[in-house]
Design a protein around this motif. Structure first.
Motif, mmCIF file in Angstrom:
data_model
loop_
_atom_site.group_PDB
_atom_site.id
_atom_site.type_symbol
_atom_site.label_atom_id
_atom_site.label_comp_id
_atom_site.label_asym_id
_atom_site.label_seq_id
_atom_site.Cartn_x
_atom_site.Cartn_y
_atom_site.Cartn_z
ATOM 1 N N ASN A 94 61.793 75.222 49.641
ATOM 2 C CA ASN A 94 61.042 75.217 50.900
ATOM 3 C C ASN A 94 60.766 76.626 51.408
ATOM 4 O O ASN A 94 60.214 76.789 52.494
ATOM 5 C CB ASN A 94 61.816 74.435 51.962
ATOM 6 N N GLY A 95 61.157 77.628 50.620
ATOM 7 C CA GLY A 95 60.949 79.001 51.036
ATOM 8 C C GLY A 95 61.904 79.466 52.115
ATOM 9 O O GLY A 95 61.705 80.533 52.695
ATOM 10 N N GLY A 96 62.940 78.665 52.390
ATOM 11 C CA GLY A 96 63.797 78.964 53.532
ATOM 12 C C GLY A 96 63.174 78.459 54.811
ATOM 13 O O GLY A 96 63.822 77.859 55.665
ATOM 14 N N TYR A 97 61.900 78.703 54.966
ATOM 15 C CA TYR A 97 61.064 78.085 56.007
ATOM 16 C C TYR A 97 59.634 78.113 55.470
ATOM 17 O O TYR A 97 59.310 78.890 54.562
ATOM 18 C CB TYR A 97 61.203 78.795 57.352
ATOM 19 N N CYS B 66 57.232 83.023 46.598
ATOM 20 C CA CYS B 66 58.359 83.841 46.135
ATOM 21 C C CYS B 66 59.361 82.977 45.375
ATOM 22 O O CYS B 66 59.843 83.361 44.298
ATOM 23 C CB CYS B 66 59.031 84.532 47.322
ATOM 24 N N HIS B 67 59.676 81.806 45.925
ATOM 25 C CA HIS B 67 60.568 80.870 45.223
ATOM 26 C C HIS B 67 59.972 80.486 43.872
ATOM 27 O O HIS B 67 60.667 80.516 42.839
ATOM 28 C CB HIS B 67 60.772 79.606 46.066
ATOM 29 N N GLY C 106 71.659 81.433 54.443
ATOM 30 C CA GLY C 106 72.291 81.947 55.651
ATOM 31 C C GLY C 106 71.991 81.229 56.947
ATOM 32 O O GLY C 106 72.803 81.253 57.867
ATOM 33 N N PHE C 107 70.809 80.608 57.059
ATOM 34 C CA PHE C 107 70.417 80.033 58.341
ATOM 35 C C PHE C 107 70.664 78.533 58.409
ATOM 36 O O PHE C 107 69.840 77.781 58.930
ATOM 37 C CB PHE C 107 68.942 80.345 58.631
ATOM 38 N N PRO D 149 65.874 69.786 57.429
ATOM 39 C CA PRO D 149 67.068 69.532 56.605
ATOM 40 C C PRO D 149 68.047 70.706 56.667
ATOM 41 O O PRO D 149 67.638 71.867 56.593
ATOM 42 C CB PRO D 149 66.482 69.362 55.192
ATOM 43 N N ASP D 150 69.319 70.392 56.822
ATOM 44 C CA ASP D 150 70.344 71.421 56.878
ATOM 45 C C ASP D 150 70.872 71.671 55.469
ATOM 46 O O ASP D 150 71.234 70.730 54.756
ATOM 47 C CB ASP D 150 71.481 70.979 57.798
#
Length: 323
Positions: free
Chosen positions: A158-161, A169-170, A203-204, A238-239
């Motif tokens: 998901n690209g982190g966001y 990038c992913h 991290g987030f 999603p966490d």
């Protein structure tokens, strides 16, 4: 692939960048952190990079784009004539120096931020998120084959966001991780090299942000991440907490992380919520950078507290050729 030197960078930083490049390239163990924009390396796993660099690991940050389409997010930043590309070059140079890492621009243009469903995004022509992906994968494969990292980090699927550059990038990081060791893939991109581990930044996570926020609120009466935590719940994002496999202790490197982040002065307000957390509280509640081990070519035992677990001894045999 050229060494990471750029004209807008001052002479002292240029010398330091060249030294860090050679030091990273010659190290016995090497880590490549692939990011979408300058400042991502300082907000996602920066303390890990500083820690490993201090331990003698060769660390290379790859920025896929120059962040040219970023806005001035720090309202306290004042510059009558803003040359965003040059500013972000200088900011990245300062951040890399603070973290003690080498840096490489992959050379693509920022796609800009886009809201809504990805199918509705209208990306600028010739930007990172719009170009044919195979050519971008080859560019990263070339960088991998020259630097020869044992470990790579990037973002999840998901690209982190949901930013087009983070998602791309992913995509290219995973594809390059798989292709770099294959002599039949991109034969003109250098001698094949097989990285051993691929990690996603984690991290987030909601669990981490909530734990730190609750601890600070209990101690001070103010929750610096109240709005962030509320948005996470509202968006039902999603966490990633349950996907974390690897926690790197980095409590001694918070200051370096913060200073690297502040080096990106167009993007980071020094009075923002990022810096409202007493570091002793953060170190006690959550003193790690967290990652998901996405792929490994060496046997692993989870959970881990070291990205190079399973690699440190075999690396000597793996890297036996002259470089």
């Amino acid at each position: 692939m050229n060494q990471p030197v750029s004209d807008p960078i001052s002479e002292p930083l240029r010398f330091s960048a060249e030294h860090r490049w050679q030091r990273a390239h010659d190290a016995e163990l090497r880590l490549m952190a692939v990011h979408a924009h300058p400042d991502d390396e300082s907000s996602k796993g920066a303390a890990t990079l500083a820690r490993y660099s201090d331990e003698g690991v060769g660390v290379l940050v790859v920025s896929c784009t120059g962040g040219e389409r970023g806005d001035i997010l720090n309202k306290k930043f004042v510059d009558a004539e803003v040359d965003m590309p040059s500013l972000r070059l200088r900011e990245m140079a300062r951040a890399a120096e603070i973290l003690g890492v080498a840096h490489l621009w992959l050379g693509y243009q920022d796609s800009g931020y886009h809201e809504g469903d990805p199918d509705t995004w209208e990306l600028p022509p010739d930007c990172f998120g719009a170009l044919p992906i195979d050519a971008e994968v080859e560019t990263l494969v070339r960088a991998i084959r020259q630097f020869r990292p044992h470990v790579m980090t990037t973002y999840d699927e998901n690209g982190g966001y949901p930013h087009p550059d983070h998602i791309r990038c992913h995509e290219i990081s995973v594809a390059a991780f798989e292709a770099a060791g294959d002599p039949d893939r991109f034969p003109d991109a250098g001698e094949p090299w097989t990285p051993q581990k691929l990690y996603y930044n984690g991290g987030f996570s909601a669990k981490r942000m909530t734990a730190i926020n609750d601890a600070v609120k209990e101690a001070t009466g103010v929750g610096p991440f109240d709005e962030w935590v509320a948005r996470m719940k509202e968006n039902n994002r999603p966490d990633r907490s349950d996907r974390i496999t690897t926690r790197i202790p980095i409590g001694d490197f918070f200051d370096r992380r913060d200073q690297a982040l502040l080096a990106h002065e167009t993007q980071i307000d020094p009075d923002s919520h990022w810096f409202a957390v007493p570091r002793e509280i953060e170190a006690h509640v959550w003193g790690t950078d967290d990652y998901e081990l996405a792929q490994s070519r060496v046997p692993v035992t989870l959970p881990e507290d070291d990205m190079f677990a399973g690699i440190r001894e075999p690396a000597r045999a793996l890297d036996g050729s002259d470089r």
